[in-house]
Design a protein around this motif. Structure first.
Motif, PDB file in Angstrom:
ATOM      1  N   GLY A   1       0.794  -1.223   0.000  1.00  0.00           N
ATOM      2  CA  GLY A   1       0.000   0.000   0.000  1.00  0.00           C
ATOM      3  C   GLY A   1       0.829   1.276   0.000  1.00  0.00           C
ATOM      4  N   TYR A   2       2.108   1.176  -0.377  1.00  0.00           N
ATOM      5  CA  TYR A   2       2.995   2.332  -0.337  1.00  0.00           C
ATOM      6  C   TYR A   2       3.472   2.737  -1.727  1.00  0.00           C
ATOM      7  CZ  TYR A   2       3.384   3.027   4.663  1.00  0.00           C
ATOM      8  OH  TYR A   2       3.111   3.354   5.966  1.00  0.00           O
ATOM      9  N   VAL A   3       3.721   4.033  -1.865  1.00  0.00           N
ATOM     10  CA  VAL A   3       4.240   4.633  -3.092  1.00  0.00           C
ATOM     11  C   VAL A   3       5.655   5.133  -2.817  1.00  0.00           C
ATOM     12  CG1 VAL A   3       3.956   6.547  -4.727  1.00  0.00           C
ATOM     13  CG2 VAL A   3       1.943   5.327  -3.855  1.00  0.00           C
ATOM     14  N   VAL A   4       6.567   4.913  -3.763  1.00  0.00           N
ATOM     15  CA  VAL A   4       7.937   5.431  -3.659  1.00  0.00           C
ATOM     16  C   VAL A   4       8.132   6.480  -4.744  1.00  0.00           C
ATOM     17  CG1 VAL A   4      10.396   4.884  -3.742  1.00  0.00           C
ATOM     18  CG2 VAL A   4       8.792   3.237  -2.753  1.00  0.00           C
ATOM     19  N   GLU A   5       8.505   7.683  -4.326  1.00  0.00           N
ATOM     20  CA  GLU A   5       8.743   8.788  -5.259  1.00  0.00           C
ATOM     21  C   GLU A   5      10.056   9.474  -4.904  1.00  0.00           C
ATOM     22  OE1 GLU A   5       4.193  10.208  -6.297  1.00  0.00           O
ATOM     23  OE2 GLU A   5       5.124  10.935  -4.454  1.00  0.00           O
TER      24      GLU A   5
ATOM     25  N   ARG B   1      18.570  15.517  -3.514  1.00  0.00           N
ATOM     26  CA  ARG B   1      17.347  14.729  -3.740  1.00  0.00           C
ATOM     27  C   ARG B   1      16.831  14.187  -2.429  1.00  0.00           C
ATOM     28  NH1 ARG B   1      18.152   8.804  -4.334  1.00  0.00           N
ATOM     29  NH2 ARG B   1      19.709   8.372  -2.741  1.00  0.00           N
ATOM     30  N   ILE B   2      15.550  13.874  -2.405  1.00  0.00           N
ATOM     31  CA  ILE B   2      14.934  13.160  -1.299  1.00  0.00           C
ATOM     32  C   ILE B   2      14.124  12.007  -1.884  1.00  0.00           C
ATOM     33  CG2 ILE B   2      14.835  15.199   0.178  1.00  0.00           C
ATOM     34  CD1 ILE B   2      11.861  15.428  -0.420  1.00  0.00           C
ATOM     35  N   VAL B   3      14.009  10.931  -1.119  1.00  0.00           N
ATOM     36  CA  VAL B   3      13.204   9.774  -1.520  1.00  0.00           C
ATOM     37  C   VAL B   3      12.038   9.665  -0.554  1.00  0.00           C
ATOM     38  CG1 VAL B   3      13.162   7.277  -1.855  1.00  0.00           C
ATOM     39  CG2 VAL B   3      15.201   8.588  -2.499  1.00  0.00           C
ATOM     40  N   VAL B   4      10.833   9.635  -1.096  1.00  0.00           N
ATOM     41  CA  VAL B   4       9.605   9.621  -0.297  1.00  0.00           C
ATOM     42  C   VAL B   4       8.957   8.245  -0.391  1.00  0.00           C
ATOM     43  CG1 VAL B   4       7.319  10.646   0.004  1.00  0.00           C
ATOM     44  CG2 VAL B   4       9.257  12.076  -0.712  1.00  0.00           C
ATOM     45  N   VAL B   5       8.666   7.664   0.765  1.00  0.00           N
ATOM     46  CA  VAL B   5       7.919   6.406   0.842  1.00  0.00           C
ATOM     47  C   VAL B   5       6.663   6.716   1.646  1.00  0.00           C
ATOM     48  CG1 VAL B   5       7.983   3.981   1.516  1.00  0.00           C
ATOM     49  CG2 VAL B   5      10.108   5.141   0.867  1.00  0.00           C
ATOM     50  N   ARG B   6       5.498   6.690   0.995  1.00  0.00           N
ATOM     51  CA  ARG B   6       4.273   7.158   1.657  1.00  0.00           C
ATOM     52  C   ARG B   6       3.106   6.224   1.363  1.00  0.00           C
ATOM     53  NH1 ARG B   6       0.850   9.206  -2.165  1.00  0.00           N
ATOM     54  NH2 ARG B   6       1.756   9.982  -4.117  1.00  0.00           N
ATOM     55  N   PRO B   7       2.138   6.182   2.286  1.00  0.00           N
ATOM     56  CA  PRO B   7       0.932   5.420   1.987  1.00  0.00           C
ATOM     57  C   PRO B   7       0.221   5.998   0.768  1.00  0.00           C
ATOM     58  CG  PRO B   7       1.033   5.970   4.330  1.00  0.00           C
ATOM     59  CD  PRO B   7       2.105   6.761   3.643  1.00  0.00           C
ATOM     60  N   LYS B   8      -0.263   5.127  -0.088  1.00  0.00           N
ATOM     61  CA  LYS B   8      -1.012   5.591  -1.252  1.00  0.00           C
ATOM     62  C   LYS B   8      -2.355   6.168  -0.850  1.00  0.00           C
ATOM     63  CE  LYS B   8      -2.773   4.047  -5.740  1.00  0.00           C
ATOM     64  NZ  LYS B   8      -2.899   2.894  -6.673  1.00  0.00           N
ATOM     65  N   ASP B   9      -2.998   5.546   0.126  1.00  0.00           N
ATOM     66  CA  ASP B   9      -4.330   5.961   0.577  1.00  0.00           C
ATOM     67  C   ASP B   9      -4.184   6.951   1.731  1.00  0.00           C
ATOM     68  OD1 ASP B   9      -6.904   6.248   1.481  1.00  0.00           O
ATOM     69  OD2 ASP B   9      -7.235   4.112   1.891  1.00  0.00           O
TER      70      ASP B   9
ATOM     71  N   GLY C   1       3.911  19.777   2.871  1.00  0.00           N
ATOM     72  CA  GLY C   1       3.094  18.825   2.134  1.00  0.00           C
ATOM     73  C   GLY C   1       3.400  18.773   0.653  1.00  0.00           C
ATOM     74  N   LYS C   2       4.403  19.546   0.199  1.00  0.00           N
ATOM     75  CA  LYS C   2       4.682  19.625  -1.242  1.00  0.00           C
ATOM     76  C   LYS C   2       5.235  18.337  -1.822  1.00  0.00           C
ATOM     77  CE  LYS C   2       6.627  23.353  -2.847  1.00  0.00           C
ATOM     78  NZ  LYS C   2       7.569  24.479  -3.025  1.00  0.00           N
ATOM     79  N   VAL C   3       5.759  17.439  -0.960  1.00  0.00           N
ATOM     80  CA  VAL C   3       6.391  16.218  -1.473  1.00  0.00           C
ATOM     81  C   VAL C   3       5.667  14.959  -0.979  1.00  0.00           C
ATOM     82  CG1 VAL C   3       8.645  17.315  -1.700  1.00  0.00           C
ATOM     83  CG2 VAL C   3       8.044  16.195   0.457  1.00  0.00           C
ATOM     84  N   LEU C   4       4.451  15.128  -0.474  1.00  0.00           N
ATOM     85  CA  LEU C   4       3.726  13.990   0.082  1.00  0.00           C
ATOM     86  C   LEU C   4       2.451  13.655  -0.671  1.00  0.00           C
ATOM     87  CD1 LEU C   4       4.041  14.775   3.909  1.00  0.00           C
ATOM     88  CD2 LEU C   4       5.373  13.115   2.584  1.00  0.00           C
TER      89      LEU C   4
END
Length: 498
Positions: free
Chosen positions: A54-58, A94-102, A198-201
């Protein structure tokens, strides 16, 4: 009346020490750009499928103008440092974001890790040690390329060839530029501001933003808390994981500067912390293993500080190198037990002894991250932990030594089944081989005679003692209830001979 007078005297003393620093204007929010190029970010997050969880990596590029800082006086051992801005320089990292999709699955907490460059590349040890808690609780994670070696290049520990972003993928990362580690503190603050905005989430709205760092990054995080946080005021809490004793003045910060660059061997956290700080220490960190030991920086807990010390744990261990990348939360116990078995090979080097294979570092790190998360969210402080027992040094100027029990394991600290119901002597010291040998500790399995002395009833006796220690650790708050069943099964599967 006397209570008021004591409080007033303490306030005046704090002001005379330069503890009450005026806040600068908030660290600016940098320019952010979502990376849309084909391929994945260069950062090891594990071999399991985060999308299935359920996670997105950006990945984002962030850029702006960063400040460096310098102390207005000498870096004192009490951590009561006063810093001021010095130079400015443009940067792009750079930053790597791992966040819940929902968004409904998001807890509201984001952990922002100062990526570790000891190996000559960006690594995410705090993600590795605590991702299980982050994933099941709905946290988001952001890894920040804060230091120059990770972006521009340079050799890692022991002269290992670096694998900087610009070296491994110049097409993807060629536009990045890092002005030097003196600017890393403000770059990290600006990354935190990008998260808070919140610009990167994506659609997520953060409530709490925690800063984390392990090993070398924890050393720099100590400098950040002592010198930069009173000015920047970006983060809601700090997880300082496996630091050693010293910390560099911000103007002396560099990978090669080391934790003692222009400063005392033991640097405490400042006495008037702004936000909660959780510090997690292993045996290796405590005595230093050739580096400055945390023993010289010990201080009492207070209303904004908790220090947890783990007996039988090494700076890095089997979980970091062999287990964590495969630990999705649903791996079979048989697979985990096999990965945990003592191993003396690491990155093509043979260690003098099997490296530390005690699981307690991972499980207590999860509990520490959870404790900080809840502390920041609720204001309720985590439990205080017993400290490791130290014997005084034999000679003036030497480091103390750990007090050991009859099985050779350390006394005191956070008790877990692996030291209370041991099947091996677990240590943070005594190894060599390759560039990481001094950090990986040792495992010395007990022979049959030793096991028979400890557990006359065999495996059933062992499991009874293991389960009792585990229940006590969970009740005390040092192991999470969500991990209890897995640990019990792992303990049973790890009995010598099956």
């Amino acid at each position: 009346m006397r209570t008021w007078a004591v409080a007033a005297a303490g306030l005046l003393a704090g002001l005379s020490l330069g503890l009450a620093q005026p806040a600068l204007a908030a660290a600016p929010t940098p320019t952010t750009q979502l990376v849309t190029a084909a391929g994945s970010p260069f950062l090891s997050l594990g071999t399991y499928d985060l999308k299935a969880l359920g996670y997105v990596v950006e990945e984002y590029f962030i850029s702006g103008t960063a400040r460096s800082f310098k102390l207005t006086g000498e870096p004192t051992a009490d951590g009561a440092w006063t810093a001021k801005p010095a130079d400015t320089a443009p940067y792009a990292t750079r930053i790597v974001v791992v966040r819940p999709k929902d968004p409904k699955a998001f807890s509201g907490t984001v952990a922002v890790e100062w990526l570790n460059v000891t190996g000559g590349l960006d690594a995410a040890p705090d993600w590795m040690y605590t991702h299980r808690y982050m994933l099941r609780s709905g946290m988001a994670y952001v890894g920040v390329s804060a230091q120059k070696v990770g972006v521009e290049g340079g050799n890692g520990i022991g002269g290992t060839a670096g694998m900087s972003l610009k070296r491994v993928n110049p097409a993807r990362y060629g536009t990045l530029t890092h002005p030097g580690d003196a600017f890393a503190f403000d770059m990290f603050s600006q990354a935190g501001q990008a998260v808070k905005s919140g610009k990167v989430l994506g659609p997520l709205k953060p409530k709490h933003v925690l800063a984390t760092g392990e090993s070398q990054s924890a050393v720099f995080m100590t400098t950040y808390v002592d010198a930069i946080d009173p000015l920047a005021r970006v983060f809601d809490g700090f997880f300082i994981h496996s630091r050693f004793g010293g910390a560099p003045a911000p103007e002396m910060a560099s990978m090669r500067g080391g934790p003692n660059a222009r400063g005392p061997a033991g640097v405490k956290l400042r006495p008037n912390l702004r936000v909660p700080v959780m510090t997690l220490i292993t045996e290796t960190d405590m005595l230093g293993s050739g580096l400055s030991g945390f023993w010289a920086a010990q201080q009492p807990d207070n209303d904004k500080l908790r220090i947890w010390e783990i007996p039988g744990a090494s700076h890095v261990d089997n979980y970091m190198f062999f287990v964590g990348a495969a630990d999705s939360g649903s791996a079979p116990i048989e697979t985990l037990a096999r990965l945990w078995k003592p191993n003396d090979g690491l990155y093509g080097s043979k260690m003098a002894h099997p490296i530390n294979s005690g699981p307690q570092h991972h499980y207590v790190a999860e509990a520490a991250m959870a404790a900080l998360d809840h502390w920041v969210a609720t204001g309720r402080a985590p439990p205080k932990a017993p400290r490791l027992e130290l014997n005084p040094p034999e000679k003036a100027g030497e480091a103390p030594k750990l007090a050991l029990d009859g099985s050779g394991n350390a006394r005191g600290g956070i008790r877990t089944p692996w030291v209370d119901a041991p099947t091996a002597k677990l240590s943070g010291f005594g190894n060599s081989g390759g560039p990481f040998g001094f950090l990986v500790g040792t495992t010395q399995p007990f022979d049959a005679a030793a096991l028979a002395r400890l557990y006359p009833g065999g495996k059933a006796d062992y499991e009874k003692k293991f389960d009792a220690s585990l229940a006590a650790s969970v009740k005390a708050g040092f192991i999470l209830p969500a991990d209890e069943a897995e640990i019990r099964a792992l303990g049973a599967a790890s009995w010598p001979g099956g």
